[in-house]
Design a protein around this motif. Sequence first.
Motif, PDB file in Angstrom:
ATOM      1  N   GLU A 469       0.816  -1.225   0.000  1.00 39.93           N
ATOM      2  CA  GLU A 469       0.000   0.000   0.000  1.00 39.93           C
ATOM      3  C   GLU A 469       0.850   1.276   0.000  1.00 39.93           C
ATOM      4  O   GLU A 469       0.333   2.379  -0.124  1.00 39.93           O
ATOM      5  CB  GLU A 469      -0.944   0.007   1.218  1.00 39.93           C
ATOM      6  N   HIS A 470       2.180   1.128   0.136  1.00 38.35           N
ATOM      7  CA  HIS A 470       3.067   2.297   0.167  1.00 38.35           C
ATOM      8  C   HIS A 470       3.275   2.852  -1.238  1.00 38.35           C
ATOM      9  O   HIS A 470       3.369   2.100  -2.204  1.00 38.35           O
ATOM     10  CB  HIS A 470       4.419   1.916   0.787  1.00 38.35           C
ATOM     11  N   ASN A 471       3.343   4.158  -1.364  1.00 37.87           N
ATOM     12  CA  ASN A 471       3.624   4.819  -2.637  1.00 37.87           C
ATOM     13  C   ASN A 471       4.915   5.626  -2.533  1.00 37.87           C
ATOM     14  O   ASN A 471       5.203   6.219  -1.492  1.00 37.87           O
ATOM     15  CB  ASN A 471       2.481   5.771  -3.033  1.00 37.87           C
ATOM     16  N   ILE A 472       5.684   5.637  -3.619  1.00 35.60           N
ATOM     17  CA  ILE A 472       6.890   6.476  -3.692  1.00 35.60           C
ATOM     18  C   ILE A 472       6.434   7.898  -3.992  1.00 35.60           C
ATOM     19  O   ILE A 472       5.767   8.140  -4.988  1.00 35.60           O
ATOM     20  CB  ILE A 472       7.854   5.977  -4.775  1.00 35.60           C
ATOM     21  N   VAL A 473       6.794   8.835  -3.130  1.00 31.01           N
ATOM     22  CA  VAL A 473       6.392  10.241  -3.326  1.00 31.01           C
ATOM     23  C   VAL A 473       7.579  11.024  -3.879  1.00 31.01           C
ATOM     24  O   VAL A 473       8.739  10.669  -3.652  1.00 31.01           O
ATOM     25  CB  VAL A 473       5.908  10.868  -2.004  1.00 31.01           C
TER      26      VAL A 473
END
Length: 481
Positions: A469-473
């Motif tokens: 569920e993590h996104n690279i910002v």
Amino acid sequence: MPTVVLMDASLSMTRPVSQDSSEEFQRKNLAVHGLNMLFEHMASNYRLEFTALMAFSSLWELVVPFTRDYNALQDALSNLEDYDKTCVESALNGVSNVVQQEWGSACPCQVVLVTDGSLGIGKGSLRHSLQSLRHRGDDKKFPLPFPFPTKMYIMCVANTEELQMTGALDKWEELLCLGGGDGQVFTVEGPLCMQGVQAMFGRLIDRAYCPFHAVLHCGNLSADVQVFPRPEPVVVDEEVEPLARTVNPDVDDVGTGGADEPEEEVSASQMAGKSPNFCVLLHGSLKVEGMVALVQLGPEWFGMLYSQADSKKKSNLMMSLFEPSTEPLPWLGKISHLGPISEAAENPYGEDDSKSPFPVQPPVKRSYAQNVTVWIKASGLQTDVQKILRNARKLPDKTQTFYKELNRLRKAALAFGFWDLLKGVAELLERECTLLPDSAHPDAAFQLSHAAQQLKLASTGDSQYAAFEHNIVPMHTDFSS
């Protein structure tokens, strides 16, 4: 369901058979007698089915193309010549070519292979073909399984003891398994004689060519019908044990509805006779109105009746079978909930036809309705990687699009456990960073290095960095000064 009769015309079929009577028979004569018995049965009960006759030895020949004229088949059968050695593989290639040319690869077909049980000699024999299966190239593939649905029945004009002594019975059963195992190997029970061959073909008729008689009910009306081909039992996988469902001979007509072109035919229903009949009335009504009739085949098993024309003048009453279920068509909902509008609390179509209860919306959104990433071919994966690289070369103008595509690829790779993909894309981004021109915005190098580092961390599988569920910002930078 068309039938191909494959007749062995090799020299071994001319071997004499010892009889009590003074008249001498060859195995070929016994085979012809059995096939004539089959053709007479089909002429009486399966007049609308197509049958072809092929002969084979080392080569194959289409003697009679697909026809409904059983007299022509019997005449051609009585005039077959004798040829050389047996080559079953060549004959099966011929069957595949003839059926695909006439019916395509979607129509189910029955193959009746009539032989004396001889495997042939040397190269081209059945024993040689089966031994060389694992050493063939793609250009010399064995013809089985056929590219179309098939039931194969092997009729051996020999008794079981004779075939077991030569080891031929095991080879014929192995051939049947290569074809999918749907069919049977028949042998003569007891001594080889005319009565034994008649009994063998009688068992074939009972197994594959027994008519299916049923009664079609609609309220107080009913009609005797005959269904071609015979509906096969359907095995329903249950959690405890698989259950075999069979069509109930007492068929109930549930109701009618509008029809478009049917997508698939599972079985056909034909009515014969000139007397007034409810089935004829139903057929004419469905044809004129362009409608279908729902039909109940058994507990929680439904289908539909409709008219289909195979030419400008002829039309048939067809029956398509749905999967056994209370909801065979998801958009229709439960069949038991269907009923006349007059029984509804309110008109489900609205007063001005502004709404419709169909299609019935599922209570839970299906997973396959979500926008997911699927890589079936290498070209799809290549396209997604190239999209990331194109946006990378337009940084910082395309920063949001770049990270959106990057996170989409990252999630798919994590879902598939494709760690090497993350590492490979990280190396590509590092390479793009080294190839940036001097005129490039300084933010581009920072974003590429940051994205590559995050992908490398995710490729390690560490739960801290590889969370789905993590996104690279985007990396926060400030070049305003």
